[in-house]
Design a protein around this motif. Structure first.
Motif, PDB file in Angstrom:
ATOM      1  N   CYS A 264     -18.160 -24.696 -28.232  1.00 33.52           N
ATOM      2  CA  CYS A 264     -18.276 -25.946 -27.721  1.00 33.52           C
ATOM      3  C   CYS A 264     -17.795 -26.897 -28.621  1.00 33.52           C
ATOM      4  CB  CYS A 264     -19.651 -26.156 -27.159  1.00 33.52           C
ATOM      5  SG  CYS A 264     -19.754 -27.677 -26.564  1.00 33.52           S
ATOM      6  N   GLU A 265     -17.139 -27.989 -28.404  1.00 30.70           N
ATOM      7  CA  GLU A 265     -16.735 -29.016 -29.269  1.00 30.70           C
ATOM      8  C   GLU A 265     -17.489 -30.030 -29.627  1.00 30.70           C
ATOM      9  OE1 GLU A 265     -12.964 -29.822 -27.092  1.00 30.70           O
ATOM     10  OE2 GLU A 265     -12.267 -27.797 -27.646  1.00 30.70           O
TER      11      GLU A 265
ATOM     12  N   CYS B  27     -21.784 -27.928 -23.938  1.00 27.90           N
ATOM     13  CA  CYS B  27     -21.984 -29.031 -23.026  1.00 27.90           C
ATOM     14  C   CYS B  27     -21.460 -29.039 -21.706  1.00 27.90           C
ATOM     15  CB  CYS B  27     -21.300 -30.281 -23.945  1.00 27.90           C
ATOM     16  SG  CYS B  27     -19.483 -30.207 -23.696  1.00 27.90           S
TER      17      CYS B  27
ATOM     18  N   CYS C 246     -15.566 -25.669 -23.202  1.00 31.74           N
ATOM     19  CA  CYS C 246     -16.450 -25.027 -22.153  1.00 31.74           C
ATOM     20  C   CYS C 246     -15.658 -24.802 -21.086  1.00 31.74           C
ATOM     21  CB  CYS C 246     -17.501 -26.005 -21.972  1.00 31.74           C
ATOM     22  SG  CYS C 246     -18.972 -26.186 -23.079  1.00 31.74           S
TER      23      CYS C 246
HETATM   24 ZN   LIG Z   1     -18.545 -27.880 -24.560  1.00 29.23          ZN
END
Ligand SMILES: [Zn+2]
Ligand SMILES: [Zn+2]
Lengths: 391, 298
Positions: free
Chosen positions: A106-107, A92, A98
């Motif tokens: 990436c969460e 994202c 990130c």
């Molecule tokens: Zn991310």
């Protein structure tokens, strides 16, 4: 459009599926010009990675031309007509992972984070064509693909390099490079790489580019070892010699300074009794991966050396040599590749002629022959190293 | 771990039979892959189902079957084979104990949350946005339905009052009025339902600056006073299975909305917050125009 889909265990099938559409405002649609079959696709086809469904579009290494962009993709970042290579982890660009350039963690990009969390403790990024555990994103072994966060991931190719020269920036070249980079290579280093598949070959080339004194390739397929030898690396065939003895001989008894596991969970080598032990452990449910290469790398590495793991592991392992790791001051480093971090620097190395990604391509097939491509690659028929598909 | 055994039994039934000492029997040729398939079903069930208690019990039953089969096999074997069988049996006895414990625990936790009475849920996430901005987004309560799965609509009716509508999982649409009872700008909001709400509820959210100096830790506590009767049953059923998972997923979507601008969609889960469950999903292939037009309810 035509797309290569998962059709049950050990079965892929090229079928007609609907064309992709924009689902989020930062999506783009890419018309794919080249895509590839990756070693980790085999884990999906074999059924080693859970949560595949009949009809899932496969493939996470692809490039092509942008044909549509969502309303929130800035025009200075990406426009219709741009030629792009797409990184396999979907990132994202805004979360904590990130921000730390840990793009494969990436969460935000895995809509099935709840399930991934149960497997791994914390979730991982979404990945194209890589099971529902990593988000259920349709893959790129197809004529078109939807690319989420198109303003973050895709790398624009503005020079006249061929698809074959830049396609592997999507996965295996940065993956191999990260394996070598994690080794913190010094000019005197001897680097041993387990696995002379595509990722292993690029790990070897990267170790050389980063200044290693010597690079050793460990595999059992003569054609893969010959390919490594042609590129200037030292072959060791584990079917013919005892790996540890040979490595000691090649390093004056020290062991390799840095070791790279480019094999992962489906390793078939290792001593017979350890292999049998692993099968029993799998049989009584206490182990889901077979870490032969990892064990051998840890036991072979010189004291104070680095073991870098880029082979894919999915679950739990047992008989991990923690004693060797701790008592001999080894450093263990690993990760799914944070591709976005490496694409531009590696593109420059390709342009400068330092790395030639095309050297591993053995087969180019039309997309409709994807099934044959999987057969060739999986069974190592016809000296198959890397298959490129043309939609 | 079911996965490991299941895969091994399906991929390499002969090796499994040899290692466990039953490779001399034609029955085992048929039984071992079947047992492998059963393990995969368990693994899938445990991974994807919100009713873990039931799935855990099916595992215990499976273990009992294994032990019975092994007992029969042991009584018919001697020497090396018998030794190998005894080893495997020992391991499975251990596994059965673990499965039994898991099943008992899973059943117990389902039972307590399935009754009426007050239920408290907590969850937390870190959003890479300064606390005042996260506060402002949440303080406009009309934003809550963009990421909370069970909320249909929140309409503000005054500075501190609002009207909430929750969707189908509660049975018939459930509506209630709420008021903000305490707040500190940029730091904290507390609210509770007013009047004779079907499901009296209250919540607090705290916005705490994270150590990195950029992000905000969002801490949420929700309490529901689950009544008896059919509405209570529906609510209990909805929350009884995996209540914490629901709230965790809600906060994950909050993070997506704040950090990336919207709820992230994949081809397998294209409906954003309207998806009730992660599984079963549709296949990871593009939707047809028809499917897209019909939406999640189709
Ligand atoms: Zn991310
Ligand atoms: Zn790959």
């Amino acid at each position: 459009m035509r797309a290569n889909t998962w059709a049950g265990r050990n079965k892929v099938e090229v079928r007609d599926v609907p064309d992709p559409k924009l689902l989020n405002r930062r999506d783009a649609i890419v018309r794919i010009t080249s895509t590839a079959i990756c070693g980790s696709d085999l884990h999906l086809v074999d059924g080693y990675v859970p949560t595949m469904q009949d009809g899932d579009v496969m493939g996470h290494e692809f490039m092509g031309e942008v044909v549509e962009v969502g309303s929130d993709v800035p025009g200075d970042r990406l426009r219709v007509g741009d030629r792009v290579v797409v990184p396999f982890p979907i990132a994202c660009g805004a979360c904590g992972a990130c921000a730390a350039e840990l793009y494969s963690c990436c969460e935000n990009t895995n809509p099935n984070a709840g399930i991934a969390e149960k497997m791994f403790g914390h979730p991982v990024a979404g990945i194209f064509g890589y099971s529902h555990l990593t988000g259920g994103f349709a893959g790129g072994q197809a004529q078109y693909a939807r690319v989420p966060f198109a303003d973050v991931g895709p790398l624009k190719i503005e020079s006249d390099l061929t698809d074959e020269q830049v396609l592997f920036l999507s996965d295996i070249l940065p993956t191999g490079y990260m394996g070598a980079e994690m080794c913190d290579i010094q000019p005197s280093d001897v680097v041993a790489v387990w696995g002379a598949g595509p990722v292993g070959q690029f790990a070897m080339d990267s170790a050389r580019v980063l200044g290693a004194a010597e690079v050793i390739a460990i595999d059992k397929e003569p054609y893969r070892l010959e390919m490594a030898e042609r590129a200037g690396h030292t072959p060791v065939n584990f079917d013919e010699v005892d790996v540890r003895s040979r490595l000691l001989e090649l390093t004056g008894g020290r062991g390799p300074d840095k070791c790279i596991d480019a094999v992962g969970l489906e390793a078939t080598h290792g001593s017979a009794h350890i292999a049998a032990f692993d099968r029993v452990k799998q049989a009584v449910r206490s182990e889901s991966d077979r870490p032969h290469a990892l064990r051998q790398a840890i036991l072979s590495c010189r004291s104070g050396g680095v073991v870098s793991v880029i082979g894919v592991y999915g679950g739990l392992v047992d008989k991990f040599p923690a004693g060797a790791w701790m008592n001999r001051a080894l450093t263990l480093r690993t990760g799914q590749c944070h591709v976005q971090r490496y694409m531009e620097p590696l593109l420059r190395r390709i342009e400068a002629g330092e790395i030639d990604p095309t050297r591993i391509i053995t087969h180019t097939l039309p997309l409709d022959e994807a099934e044959r491509g999987f057969e060739l690659f999986k069974n190592k028929q016809d000296n198959c190293e890397k298959v490129v598909l043309k939609p | 771990m079911s996965l490991g055994l299941g895969v091994a039994q399906l991929v390499a039934p002969n090796a499994v039979r040899r290692i466990s000492g039953v490779d001399d029997s034609p029955t085992s040729r048929a039984v071992v892959p079947l047992v492998g398939a059963r393990e995969l079903v368990h693994a899938a069930g445990l991974l994807t189902s919100r009713r873990k208690g039931a799935w855990a019990w099916t595992r215990v039953m499976g273990d009992a079957m294994d032990l019975t089969a092994l007992g029969v096999a042991i009584s018919h074997r001697a020497g090396q084979r018998r030794r190998r069988l005894l080893g495997v049996t020992g391991a499975i006895v251990g596994i059965t104990a673990v499965d039994l414990l898991t099943a008992v625990q899973a059943t117990r936790s389902t039972a307590t949350s399935g009754r009426g009475g007050p239920m408290e849920l907590t969850a937390t996430t870190t959003v890479r946005i300064p606390a005042p901005e996260v506060y402002t987004f949440w303080r406009d309560l009309q934003n809550l339905p963009t990421f909370m799965a069970h909320l249909e609509e929140v309409r503000t009716t005054g500075d501190r009052t609002s009207h909430w509508t929750a969707g189908a999982p509660f049975g018939q649409n459930v509506e209630w009025d709420a008021e903000i009872v305490d707040e500190a700008a940029g730091e904290r909001i507390a609210w509770r339902s007013t009047g004779d709400a079907d499901v009296p509820n209250a919540g607090t959210v705290r916005f705490v600056p994270a150590p990195d100096g950029v992000s905000t830790e969002v801490h949420v506590v929700l309490t529901y006073d689950i009544p008896g009767g059919p509405v209570g049953k529906a609510v209990a059923k909805y929350f009884g299975e995996e209540p914490h998972q629901q709230l965790d997923d809600d906060l994950r979507r909050l993070k997506q909305v704040l950090e990336t601008g919207e709820v992230v969609r994949s081809d397998g889960a294209p409906w954003g917050k309207r998806a009730r469950k992660e599984f079963p999903q549709r296949p990871a292939q593009p939707l047809s125009d028809d499917e897209l037009a019909k939406g999640a309810d189709a």
